[in-house]
Motif scaffolding. Structure first.
Motif, mmCIF file in Angstrom:
data_model
loop_
_atom_site.group_PDB
_atom_site.id
_atom_site.type_symbol
_atom_site.label_atom_id
_atom_site.label_comp_id
_atom_site.label_asym_id
_atom_site.label_seq_id
_atom_site.Cartn_x
_atom_site.Cartn_y
_atom_site.Cartn_z
ATOM 1 N N LEU A 99 -12.376 -11.022 25.462
ATOM 2 C CA LEU A 99 -12.527 -9.728 26.129
ATOM 3 C C LEU A 99 -12.540 -8.571 25.140
ATOM 4 N N LEU A 100 -12.305 -8.859 23.865
ATOM 5 C CA LEU A 100 -12.300 -7.806 22.842
ATOM 6 C C LEU A 100 -13.679 -7.731 22.199
ATOM 7 N N THR A 101 -14.645 -7.271 22.951
ATOM 8 C CA THR A 101 -16.012 -7.100 22.451
ATOM 9 C C THR A 101 -16.355 -5.622 22.511
ATOM 10 N N PHE A 102 -16.831 -5.084 21.391
ATOM 11 C CA PHE A 102 -17.044 -3.642 21.284
ATOM 12 C C PHE A 102 -18.472 -3.369 20.800
ATOM 13 N N PRO A 103 -19.406 -3.090 21.711
ATOM 14 C CA PRO A 103 -20.801 -2.891 21.310
ATOM 15 C C PRO A 103 -20.995 -1.755 20.306
ATOM 16 N N ARG A 104 -20.159 -0.719 20.378
ATOM 17 C CA ARG A 104 -20.316 0.392 19.431
ATOM 18 C C ARG A 104 -19.782 0.040 18.047
ATOM 19 N N LEU A 105 -18.916 -0.999 17.987
ATOM 20 C CA LEU A 105 -18.261 -1.383 16.739
ATOM 21 C C LEU A 105 -17.574 -0.191 16.098
ATOM 22 N N ALA A 106 -16.949 0.629 16.947
ATOM 23 C CA ALA A 106 -16.273 1.836 16.482
ATOM 24 C C ALA A 106 -14.814 1.529 16.157
ATOM 25 N N ALA A 107 -14.286 2.222 15.158
ATOM 26 C CA ALA A 107 -12.901 2.002 14.744
ATOM 27 C C ALA A 107 -11.926 2.272 15.886
ATOM 28 N N ALA A 108 -12.257 3.278 16.711
ATOM 29 C CA ALA A 108 -11.362 3.615 17.822
ATOM 30 C C ALA A 108 -11.240 2.478 18.824
ATOM 31 N N ASP A 109 -12.289 1.655 18.965
ATOM 32 C CA ASP A 109 -12.224 0.513 19.881
ATOM 33 C C ASP A 109 -11.330 -0.587 19.331
ATOM 34 N N PHE A 110 -11.318 -0.753 18.017
ATOM 35 C CA PHE A 110 -10.515 -1.800 17.395
ATOM 36 C C PHE A 110 -9.039 -1.395 17.285
ATOM 37 N N GLU A 111 -8.782 -0.091 17.142
ATOM 38 C CA GLU A 111 -7.439 0.371 16.780
ATOM 39 C C GLU A 111 -6.327 -0.119 17.706
ATOM 40 N N PRO A 112 -6.506 -0.104 19.044
ATOM 41 C CA PRO A 112 -5.400 -0.564 19.896
ATOM 42 C C PRO A 112 -5.065 -2.051 19.720
ATOM 43 N N TRP A 113 -5.961 -2.819 19.089
ATOM 44 C CA TRP A 113 -5.803 -4.271 19.057
ATOM 45 C C TRP A 113 -5.505 -4.828 17.665
ATOM 46 N N VAL A 114 -5.564 -3.980 16.628
ATOM 47 C CA VAL A 114 -5.244 -4.483 15.291
ATOM 48 C C VAL A 114 -3.739 -4.689 15.172
ATOM 49 N N ASP A 115 -3.352 -5.591 14.283
ATOM 50 C CA ASP A 115 -1.953 -5.936 14.088
ATOM 51 C C ASP A 115 -1.301 -4.900 13.171
ATOM 52 N N PRO A 116 -0.301 -4.145 13.649
ATOM 53 C CA PRO A 116 0.342 -3.145 12.789
ATOM 54 C C PRO A 116 0.954 -3.759 11.534
ATOM 55 N N GLN A 117 1.470 -4.979 11.665
ATOM 56 C CA GLN A 117 2.068 -5.631 10.504
ATOM 57 C C GLN A 117 1.002 -5.956 9.453
ATOM 58 N N ALA A 118 -0.161 -6.397 9.910
ATOM 59 C CA ALA A 118 -1.249 -6.671 8.982
ATOM 60 C C ALA A 118 -1.691 -5.394 8.285
#
Length: 802
Positions: free
Chosen positions: A80-99
């Motif tokens: 369900l994490l598919t982002f057609p715009r490939l924008a950083a704002a779309d990825f940000e809520p789902w990236v691992d803060p520890q990483a």
């Protein structure tokens, strides 16, 4: 649209040269029809197994093929994490803060780098953002969480529904369903039970069997009651109380009751019922990818859920027509423990049934594991495709080699050759063995469109599913109806007015009573005929309508169609019932013939048989087939027609390729005869094409890693050794001629592929309505009269239908 999508081919990755381990530009395209013979994915942790599985599911979704994905680890929610715009704002809520912290970046910068990584990765594998948009529009996606409200809940224990008539008619399938359901219930109670020796298993199976054969389901409360008072006196030849004394049956009932009363257990009875049709398709008929997230469950709960899900799939499957095209996919991300070689957990029988029988219905299974030692390879002998990634130990390699030889045939693989292939496999590299192909191939998986964030937490699933939960239809709220004045007896009716009593489905509780409310009720048979459409459909209708007022008559547009057989309507009321006030107009005998005439006219003009027509596929819906079901059938038919067109292309080009191969074979014979120094050098005369599309069409069934150039190599070797003759020169000329003809063949093929229709999308087609009206002579009113509709009156004198 990428051309290979017109062929029903799944884009999996690119070929890797096994000698140099270098990737090539040749695409690995997998014929979706091959998946009907099932697939298994084997590889240790870190091999890229989950990425390959997600890629397969993405390809199925783009091809509008529904998927049930069982997710024991929590990774498949990444779909369900598919982002057609490939924008950083779309990825940000789902990236691992520890990483991000470990990378020395803040969350925003890390999300930007991740977006760049995905954009570049997709571009390197020839995938534009538009393909992500296509994935999102082609298929609905949802995460279900049985036993939890984090995702969409599923009600598994609200009802153990009776099997379909098709399943009941199949004695073997019905017995398997009965046994696995019973075993699943006992597994949930943490009880290991043998179907032949366990009293608990035998008792519960008999209780379910009695209920199901009567066409009724059982919920947990009903099961508890039935265990104490089963409704039968004997089990086999023994008296029930001797076989299982009442006090011990009470202990079993209490054990189930304690499970029912456990905190949080009510989540198992919330949500939509476990309905396979609803899991595979949306209410509009759009294909759906349903992810069954079970990472939060214990082992016993997982086993119970998987068993119930498989049983439901089998029941749905048996109601479908046969198909040679892929209709649906069942994917399981970790099969460990569910299909073991020796033990017999409740999930094993339904898995075996699906592996043996699902192909005929167009259903493909994909089973993945990182534990190759614990697989029943005899069961997997029905598996036509094997994806084998990096393995950790020699024992794992030996076990996989044994299983693969069982599935592929002893001559296809030797332990040594397979071990050599698997040695040193890197991440995302797999050996693909497909029984429909000529030889195995080594490949690297493509970059997936879904962002691989890792296992999703329940909070993340809750965020993803919040919009879908808010869109779920609310339970309809029936307005309160104040009770009219009542009497203990029905009104006296004049001759010519018939009266009927509709069936009662519920009984009054404490402080309540049964009240009959008057309605005009009519039964009619309507015959719809149309020779051109081959329609000859008879409908039986039972209609009930409330009077508009004391003198205003009735309007048949307000009539309610009742799902009641007119032949079972009672002519006498229940003795304890009271009667609502009857309007004077309903006791006038002359009114009913006029209402009957109005009914006949209304049925002719306002109740036509409406069908749906597809202009593109030239198909018309069947009587009683909803628009949703018609669109589902159209999508399957569209896929089948595409497969038929591709099959015709395959036949046409196989014949042309065979002629080229024959010319190369004769050239080889010249080389072997005239150049003794290359005697014994076996030239593979199969052709390797410069385009992946033609290779996909012929499916590596003829295409090998070697090519026509190897004939040329043999010719040059003969020339260097001074053995070149005129025949050898002519052989070399043959090779060059075949290469030119091959180039021409590829160009013609590209033109033929362009001429194919785009992949059919049943959701996008605008259907036309086809109206079939009944003639006056084909409308027969069986009866019309005063019908009494049962209601329950509560202590506040409010009515609700009974």
């Amino acid at each position: 649209m990428d051309s290979y999508e017109k062929l029903g081919a799944f884009y999996l990755g690119r070929r890797v040269d096994p000698a140099s381990m270098a990737p090539s530009n040749e695409l690995i395209l997998y014929d979706s029809k091959d998946l009907t013979t099932h697939a298994c994915i084997i590889g240790m942790t870190g091999s890229g197994k989950t990425g390959l599985g997600i890629g397969l599911i993405e390809e199925a979704a783009i091809d509008r093929i529904p998927v049930i994905a069982i997710d024991p680890k929590g990774d498949l929610g990444n779909l369900l994490l598919t982002f057609p715009r490939l924008a950083a704002a779309d990825f940000e809520p789902w990236v691992d803060p520890q990483a991000a912290l470990e990378a020395g970046a803040d969350r925003s910068a890390f999300a930007s780098a991740t977006a760049d990584l995905w954009r570049n990765g997709l571009a390197q594998w020839g995938q534009a953002p538009s393909r992500i948009e296509k994935l999102r529009s082609a298929c609905d996606m949802a995460i279900y969480t049985p036993g939890s409200t984090a995702g969409l809940p599923l009600s598994l224990l609200g009802q153990f529904a009776a099997p379909s008539a098709e399943l009941l008619a199949d004695a073997d399938a019905y017995r398997e369903r009965l046994q696995s359901t019973t075993t699943g219930i006992l597994t949930l109670l943490d009880m290991t039970a043998d179907p032949l020796t366990s009293r608990e298993h035998i008792l519960i199976a008999n209780v379910l069997d009695q209920s199901w054969r009567n066409g009724a389901g059982l919920d947990l409360a009903g099961l508890i009651a039935a265990i104490q008072a089963p409704g039968f006196a004997r089990i086999g030849v023994m008296d029930l109380d001797t076989f299982y004394p009442p006090s011990e049956r009470f202990e079993l009932a209490m054990r189930i009751n304690n499970l029912l009363a456990a905190p949080g257990f009510d989540a198992w009875m919330q949500g939509a019922p476990l309905d396979m049709d609803g899991l595979l398709y949306t209410p509009s008929g759009q294909p759906r990818v349903s992810i069954m997230s079970i990472a939060h469950l214990g082992d016993a709960e997982r086993m119970f859920f998987v068993t119930m899900l498989l049983n439901e799939l089998i029941s749905w499957m048996r109601g479908q027509p046969g198909s040679g095209s892929l209709r649906a996919v069942l994917y399981m991300d970790e099969i460990f423990g569910y299909l073991p070689p020796v033990a017999n957990p409740p999930s094993k029988k339904p898995f075996l049934t699906l592996l043996k029988q699902a192909r005929a219905y167009g259903i493909g299974l994909v089973l993945a594991t990182q534990n190759p030692v614990d697989l029943d390879y005899k069961a997997l002998s029905n598996t036509g495709t094997w994806f084998i990634g990096r393995l950790q130990t020699e024992r794992d390699k030996a076990r996989v080699s044994e299983g693969l030889r069982t599935a592929a045939g002893s001559e296809a693989f030797s332990g040594a050759s397979l071990g050599d292939m698997l040695t040193g496999l890197g991440k995302r590299r797999f050996l693909l063995h497909n029984v429909h192909e000529k030889e195995p191939v080594l490949f690297e998986t493509r970059w997936v469109m879904s962002y691989l964030a890792g296992p999703l937490t329940r909070d993340q699933i809750r965020r993803l599913m919040a919009p879908m939960r808010s869109n779920l239809p609310a339970e309809p709220v029936k307005p309160d109806v104040s009770a009219p004045d009542t009497s203990a007896a029905a009104p006296i009716l004049p001759p010519g007015v018939e009266q009927f009593y509709l069936p009662v489905n519920g009984r009054p509780g404490a402080g309540e009573r049964l009240v009959y409310v008057p309605r005009v009720t009519a039964a009619a048979r309507v015959l719809y005929t149309n020779a051109r459409l081959n329609i000859n459909e008879q409908r039986s209708l039972l209609l009930s309508v409330e009077p508009l007022g004391s003198t205003d008559g009735i309007d048949w547009n307000d009539a309610e169609e009742l799902d009641i057989d007119p032949d079972v309507i009672d002519r006498t009321p229940l003795p304890e019932a009271r009667f609502g006030e009857c309007p004077a107009m309903l006791v006038r005998a002359k009114a009913y013939p006029a209402w009957q005439k109005d009914l006949r006219r209304w049925l002719r003009t306002e109740r036509p048989l409406t069908l749906f027509k597809s202009g593109r596929l030239k198909e018309t819906s069947q009587p009683g087939e909803s628009e949703r079901d018609f669109r589902i059938r159209l999508q399957q038919r569209g896929n089948e027609l595409r497969d038929q067109r591709v099959a015709k292309l395959r036949v046409r080009y196989e014949a042309k390729v065979a002629r080229l191969e024959d010319r190369l074979r004769r050239a080889e014979q010249v080389v072997e005869r005239e150049a003794e120094q290359v005697r014994g050098y076996k030239v593979d005369t199969a052709i390797s094409f410069g385009t992946a599309l033609l290779g996909a069409l012929l499916g590596r069934k003829r295409v090998s890693a070697t090519s026509a150039s190897r004939v040329g190599t043999a010719v040059r070797k003969a020339g260097r050794l001074g053995k070149q003759s005129g025949d050898v020169r002519r052989a070399e000329e043959t090779v060059e001629t075949v290469r030119a003809q091959l180039l021409e063949l590829e160009q013609r093929f590209d033109v033929d592929v362009d001429a194919l229709d785009d992949a059919y999308d049943a959701q996008a087609e605008e259907l036309k309505d086809v109206t079939v009206r009944a003639s006056a002579t084909n409308i027969h009113v069986q009866f019309i009269g005063l019908g009494w509709a049962p209601h329950i009156e509560d202590a506040d004198r409010r009515l609700r239908p009974a």
